[in-house]
Design a protein around this motif. Structure first.
Motif, PDB file in Angstrom:
ATOM      1  N   GLU A 180       0.919  -1.238  -0.027  1.00  0.00           N
ATOM      2  CA  GLU A 180       0.011   0.238  -0.062  1.00  0.00           C
ATOM      3  C   GLU A 180       0.880   1.153  -0.209  1.00  0.00           C
ATOM      4  N   MET A 181       1.943   1.267  -0.737  1.00  0.00           N
ATOM      5  CA  MET A 181       2.945   2.470  -0.884  1.00  0.00           C
ATOM      6  C   MET A 181       2.155   3.782  -1.124  1.00  0.00           C
ATOM      7  N   ARG A 182       1.214   3.963  -2.021  1.00  0.00           N
ATOM      8  CA  ARG A 182       0.387   5.092  -2.402  1.00  0.00           C
ATOM      9  C   ARG A 182       1.140   6.334  -2.230  1.00  0.00           C
ATOM     10  N   ILE A 183       2.282   6.443  -2.946  1.00  0.00           N
ATOM     11  CA  ILE A 183       2.942   8.104  -2.662  1.00  0.00           C
ATOM     12  C   ILE A 183       2.900   8.407  -3.948  1.00  0.00           C
ATOM     13  N   GLY A 184       2.240   8.066  -4.870  1.00  0.00           N
ATOM     14  CA  GLY A 184       2.029   8.951  -6.046  1.00  0.00           C
ATOM     15  C   GLY A 184       2.992   8.478  -7.124  1.00  0.00           C
ATOM     16  N   VAL A 185       3.539   7.214  -7.171  1.00  0.00           N
ATOM     17  CA  VAL A 185       4.684   6.625  -7.864  1.00  0.00           C
ATOM     18  C   VAL A 185       4.240   5.585  -8.817  1.00  0.00           C
ATOM     19  N   GLY A 186       3.615   5.835 -10.042  1.00  0.00           N
ATOM     20  CA  GLY A 186       3.160   4.773 -10.899  1.00  0.00           C
ATOM     21  C   GLY A 186       3.884   4.383 -11.751  1.00  0.00           C
ATOM     22  N   GLU A 187       3.719   3.504 -12.590  1.00  0.00           N
ATOM     23  CA  GLU A 187       4.680   2.842 -13.665  1.00  0.00           C
ATOM     24  C   GLU A 187       5.259   3.803 -14.349  1.00  0.00           C
ATOM     25  N   GLY A 188       4.559   4.923 -15.003  1.00  0.00           N
ATOM     26  CA  GLY A 188       4.759   5.964 -15.854  1.00  0.00           C
ATOM     27  C   GLY A 188       5.919   6.686 -15.192  1.00  0.00           C
ATOM     28  N   THR A 189       5.806   6.993 -13.904  1.00  0.00           N
ATOM     29  CA  THR A 189       6.622   7.812 -13.073  1.00  0.00           C
ATOM     30  C   THR A 189       8.154   7.383 -13.263  1.00  0.00           C
ATOM     31  N   VAL A 190       8.226   5.843 -12.798  1.00  0.00           N
ATOM     32  CA  VAL A 190       9.409   5.377 -12.703  1.00  0.00           C
ATOM     33  C   VAL A 190      10.000   5.035 -13.999  1.00  0.00           C
ATOM     34  N   ARG A 191       9.124   4.881 -15.267  1.00  0.00           N
ATOM     35  CA  ARG A 191       9.747   4.987 -16.755  1.00  0.00           C
ATOM     36  C   ARG A 191      10.426   6.027 -16.916  1.00  0.00           C
ATOM     37  N   ASP A 192       9.398   7.302 -16.499  1.00  0.00           N
ATOM     38  CA  ASP A 192      10.014   8.483 -16.878  1.00  0.00           C
ATOM     39  C   ASP A 192      11.496   8.963 -16.177  1.00  0.00           C
ATOM     40  N   ALA A 193      11.377   8.565 -14.824  1.00  0.00           N
ATOM     41  CA  ALA A 193      12.596   8.877 -14.027  1.00  0.00           C
ATOM     42  C   ALA A 193      13.697   8.085 -14.322  1.00  0.00           C
ATOM     43  N   ILE A 194      13.626   6.873 -14.737  1.00  0.00           N
ATOM     44  CA  ILE A 194      14.833   6.029 -15.194  1.00  0.00           C
ATOM     45  C   ILE A 194      15.277   6.881 -16.663  1.00  0.00           C
ATOM     46  N   ALA A 195      14.435   7.135 -17.621  1.00  0.00           N
ATOM     47  CA  ALA A 195      14.900   7.902 -18.772  1.00  0.00           C
ATOM     48  C   ALA A 195      15.758   9.132 -18.323  1.00  0.00           C
ATOM     49  N   GLU A 196      15.226   9.952 -17.334  1.00  0.00           N
ATOM     50  CA  GLU A 196      15.951  11.110 -17.016  1.00  0.00           C
ATOM     51  C   GLU A 196      17.276  10.979 -16.431  1.00  0.00           C
ATOM     52  N   PHE A 198      19.315   8.334 -16.278  1.00  0.00           N
ATOM     53  CA  PHE A 198      20.288   7.568 -16.833  1.00  0.00           C
ATOM     54  C   PHE A 198      20.589   8.245 -18.538  1.00  0.00           C
ATOM     55  N   ASP A 199      19.655   9.172 -18.796  1.00  0.00           N
ATOM     56  CA  ASP A 199      19.946   9.964 -19.952  1.00  0.00           C
ATOM     57  C   ASP A 199      19.602   8.770 -21.114  1.00  0.00           C
ATOM     58  N   VAL A 200      18.443   8.086 -21.226  1.00  0.00           N
ATOM     59  CA  VAL A 200      18.213   7.090 -21.994  1.00  0.00           C
ATOM     60  C   VAL A 200      16.692   7.599 -22.734  1.00  0.00           C
ATOM     61  N   PRO A 201      16.526   7.353 -23.906  1.00  0.00           N
ATOM     62  CA  PRO A 201      15.180   7.711 -24.599  1.00  0.00           C
ATOM     63  C   PRO A 201      14.011   6.970 -23.645  1.00  0.00           C
ATOM     64  N   GLN A 202      12.883   7.868 -23.720  1.00  0.00           N
ATOM     65  CA  GLN A 202      11.854   7.212 -22.729  1.00  0.00           C
ATOM     66  C   GLN A 202      11.147   6.008 -23.403  1.00  0.00           C
ATOM     67  N   ASP A 203      11.170   6.129 -24.705  1.00  0.00           N
ATOM     68  CA  ASP A 203      10.416   4.902 -25.767  1.00  0.00           C
ATOM     69  C   ASP A 203      11.392   3.623 -25.446  1.00  0.00           C
ATOM     70  N   ARG A 204      12.589   3.869 -25.530  1.00  0.00           N
ATOM     71  CA  ARG A 204      13.535   2.552 -25.325  1.00  0.00           C
ATOM     72  C   ARG A 204      13.263   1.920 -24.019  1.00  0.00           C
ATOM     73  N   VAL A 205      13.247   2.831 -22.937  1.00  0.00           N
ATOM     74  CA  VAL A 205      13.088   2.383 -21.507  1.00  0.00           C
ATOM     75  C   VAL A 205      11.658   1.604 -21.576  1.00  0.00           C
ATOM     76  N   GLU A 206      10.451   2.225 -22.032  1.00  0.00           N
ATOM     77  CA  GLU A 206       9.240   1.593 -22.242  1.00  0.00           C
ATOM     78  C   GLU A 206       9.316   0.082 -22.876  1.00  0.00           C
ATOM     79  N   ARG A 207      10.117   0.207 -23.849  1.00  0.00           N
ATOM     80  CA  ARG A 207      10.236  -1.479 -24.656  1.00  0.00           C
ATOM     81  C   ARG A 207      10.870  -2.237 -23.685  1.00  0.00           C
ATOM     82  N   ALA A 208      12.018  -1.929 -23.082  1.00  0.00           N
ATOM     83  CA  ALA A 208      12.653  -2.752 -22.071  1.00  0.00           C
ATOM     84  C   ALA A 208      11.832  -3.320 -21.014  1.00  0.00           C
TER      85      ALA A 208
END
Ligand code: AMP
Length: 585
Positions: A180-196, A198-208
């Motif tokens: 029940e973490m519920r701090i507002g961190v959804g899957e999209g948040t982590v995806r975008d945060a990974i991209a930012e 480690f400086d990799v494109p978001q769509d490639r993070v998404e594919r991975a």
């Protein structure tokens, strides 16, 4: 990273209302997780942090669970809170404040230091040295505790953790443990945060993420191996992928948007994903997962046997498991449920209800990932994996007789003809299935997406009784039949047209309808015929839209002939008011 640091960051994120800021905080969290240089299969702190932030302990593909109920957690909190506190106190506070993190943070832990040091091997003492990795490793031990006394062991382990927590650490530990973490961190948040981070494109993070289903691992690969590493990530047999989902839709929309539609029967069963590795270097490995990526292999021996009998190459197949009667006809969904997640007495349950798999997609075959291939290619590959022909002229699987012989294959028809779609639907219903699915033949497989490329056809919500006011003589083979019937509803003392129906009518029926309507022909002009109001049709439709084409101001989208209403006169037909009411719904 110390667990106190994680808890502190989680608190900042929890208090942050703006999505963009949350991404920035998660980015920092990932960037600061550090490299703990552990090798092999051991997850790095970065991986653990990426999961904890979403309230997960294990990757999404992993069926491992902590297997503890809330009461175990309350008990552990109570014990760590001191001798005067019982699990019922914890529950009382929970009833007051409504959230377990808040309850855990309201106690003062650390009083049981000696005991905690004994149980968890840690130094004890109120959150000064607990690391993210230690929390993870303890939870992993807890997840794997089995057999008699395992519940006590779980409480002990959890108590040991809480006893070393500060208030803020306890807040987030409790939330992680109960998912029940519920701090507002959804899957999209982590995806975008990974991209930012480690400086990799978001769509490639998404594919991975799609191929691995593992936010932790994607974060680590992005950091340690960059874009090249991400792009090299592939599906793995034994690690489930999120299922592609369907949205409700209409034949009209499908045919408007796509050149032609892929049409399949919609089976009324439970979704399965089959992962198969044939015997070779090791024993054959067959695993079956549910739509939620939970492992259900042991409950479905028929699927395991099917794989062993039919498949010769490694594959990941997407399909449905259906309950069948002694003749092989489908049984209602409730029957599958008696088998699906069963853990005990599977052999006995199998005697009562038999299941059979039907596959409609192929995500991987013989070392090759197919997610990016169009549906037609994936379906052709599916056919060959299931032992059907793989001749080049057979590009999409097309519902031909040859395909019908391929056991376990869901047939795929490619067509732009509404009449044909109608008859596939009628056949599906006749065979006891739910109806049809419409799929974009050119679409790739999008894991976890409820997109427009797969549409389950909406069943008719309502039907309308309409007066036949016109028709057209057919052509060629149908020259002596009336067809394309004009429909109208009552509008005061008059009639107002709403559309034309041409689908859902067999030749035999057309001949009957011609006999019925011919005596009522009022005028003819070439192929067009006016018919005096006498006969009422019951019609289904997908939607009512406003339209200048017909005198009612409305048009039925995709009207289908359901039958004649010999019991009704034009005066009993539906009214324009009802049509308007239905349109507004
Ligand atoms: P629904 O559960 O109503 O959202 O409908 C989508 C579900 O229909 C999928 O998740 C599958 O479990 C099931 N299904 C049955 N037949 C098919 C098919 N031919 N293609 C895709 N999904 C199907």
């Amino acid at each position: 990273m110390e667990f106190a640091t994680f808890a502190d960051r989680a608190g900042t994120i929890d208090a942050e209302p703006a999505d963009l800021e949350i991404v920035a905080h998660v980015r920092e969290l990932l960037a600061d997780a550090g490299d703990d240089a552990c090798g092999g299969a051991e997850p790095q702190t970065l991986e653990i942090v990426a999961r904890f932030a979403q309230g997960r302990v294990f990757p999404a593909w992993d069926s491992t669970t902590l297997d503890i109920g809330p009461s175990t957690c309350y008990e552990a909190i109570a014990r760590a809170a001191g001798t005067n506190v019982g699990a019922d106190d914890v529950e009382d506070r929970l009833a007051d404040v409504g959230e377990i993190g808040e309850v855990a943070a309201s106690y003062d832990f650390g009083g049981q230091q000696g005991l905690s040091a004994f149980i968890s091997g840690g130094a004890g003492g109120g959150g000064d040295d607990l690391t993210v990795r230690e929390v993870y490793e303890t939870l992993e031990d807890l997840a794997h505790a089995e057999g008699s006394g395992s519940q006590d062991r779980k409480v002990d382990l959890l108590f040991g953790l809480f006893n070393r927590c500060s208030s803020e650490e306890a807040r987030y530990l409790a939330r992680i443990v109960l998912s029940e973490m519920r701090i507002g961190v959804g899957e999209g948040t982590v995806r975008d945060a990974i991209a930012e981070a480690f400086d990799v494109p978001q769509d490639r993070v998404e594919r991975a993420l799609q191929v691995s289903n593992d936010y932790g691992r994607v974060a680590r690969v992005a950091r340690d191996e960059g874009l090249e590493g991400l792009d090299a990530m592939e599906l793995e047999i034994g690690r489930p992928v999120q299922a592609m989902l369907a949205q409700a839709g209409t034949v009209t929309d499908a045919l408007e948007e796509w050149d032609e539609a892929g049409v399949e029967w919609k089976y009324d069963g439970a979704r399965i994903q089959l992962h198969y590795n044939p015997a070779g270097s090791g024993p054959a490995d067959t695993r079956v997962f549910s739509r939620n990526m939970e492992e259900v292999t042991d409950a479905l021996p028929e699927v395991v046997e099917f794989a062993a009998d039919t498949l010769e190459e490694p594959a990941i197949l997407d399909g449905e498991v259906v309950a069948i009667d002694a003749d092989g006809s489908p049984l209602p969904f409730q029957e599958v449920l008696k088998r699906f997640r069963r853990k005990h007495d599977v052999a006995k349950a199998r005697e009562d209800v038999t299941v059979r798999p039907v596959f409609f997609d192929c995500l991987h075959a013989d070392g090759e990932d197919l997610l990016e291939e169009p549906l037609t290619t994936r379906h052709a590959r599916l056919r060959s994996v299931l032992g059907g022909s793989d001749t080049a002229d057979h590009t999409g699987g097309d519902g031909t007789a040859a395909d019908a012989d391929v056991e376990g294959l869901s047939l795929l028809w490619l067509t732009d003809d509404p009449d044909e779609i109608e008859s596939i639907d009628a056949d599906a219903l006749e065979a006891g299935h739910e109806g049809i699915m419409l799929k974009n033949p050119a679409s790739t497989y999008s894991p976890g997406r409820r997109g427009k490329h797969w549409r389950k056809r909406k069943p008719d919500v309502e039907t309308l009784d309409c007066v036949v006011t016109g028709a057209e003589w057919g052509e060629g083979r149908r020259a002596t039949f009336l067809g394309t019937f004009e429909l109208a509803v009552r509008a005061g003392d008059d009639l107002a047209t709403v559309g034309k129906v041409a689908t859902g009518i067999t030749d035999e029926k057309l001949s009957e309808l011609t006999e019925l309507l011919e005596p009522h022909i009022a005028a003819e002009d070439g192929q067009d015929v006016d018919i005096e109001p006498a006969v009422v049709f019951e019609v289904g439709y997908e939607e009512i839209q406003t339209s200048p084409t017909y005198s009612s101001g409305y048009a039925l989208r995709f009207p289908r002939f359901l039958g004649v209403r010999p019991d009704k006169d034009p005066a009993d037909a539906d009214s324009l008011e009802r049509l308007e009411r239905l349109q507004g719904q």
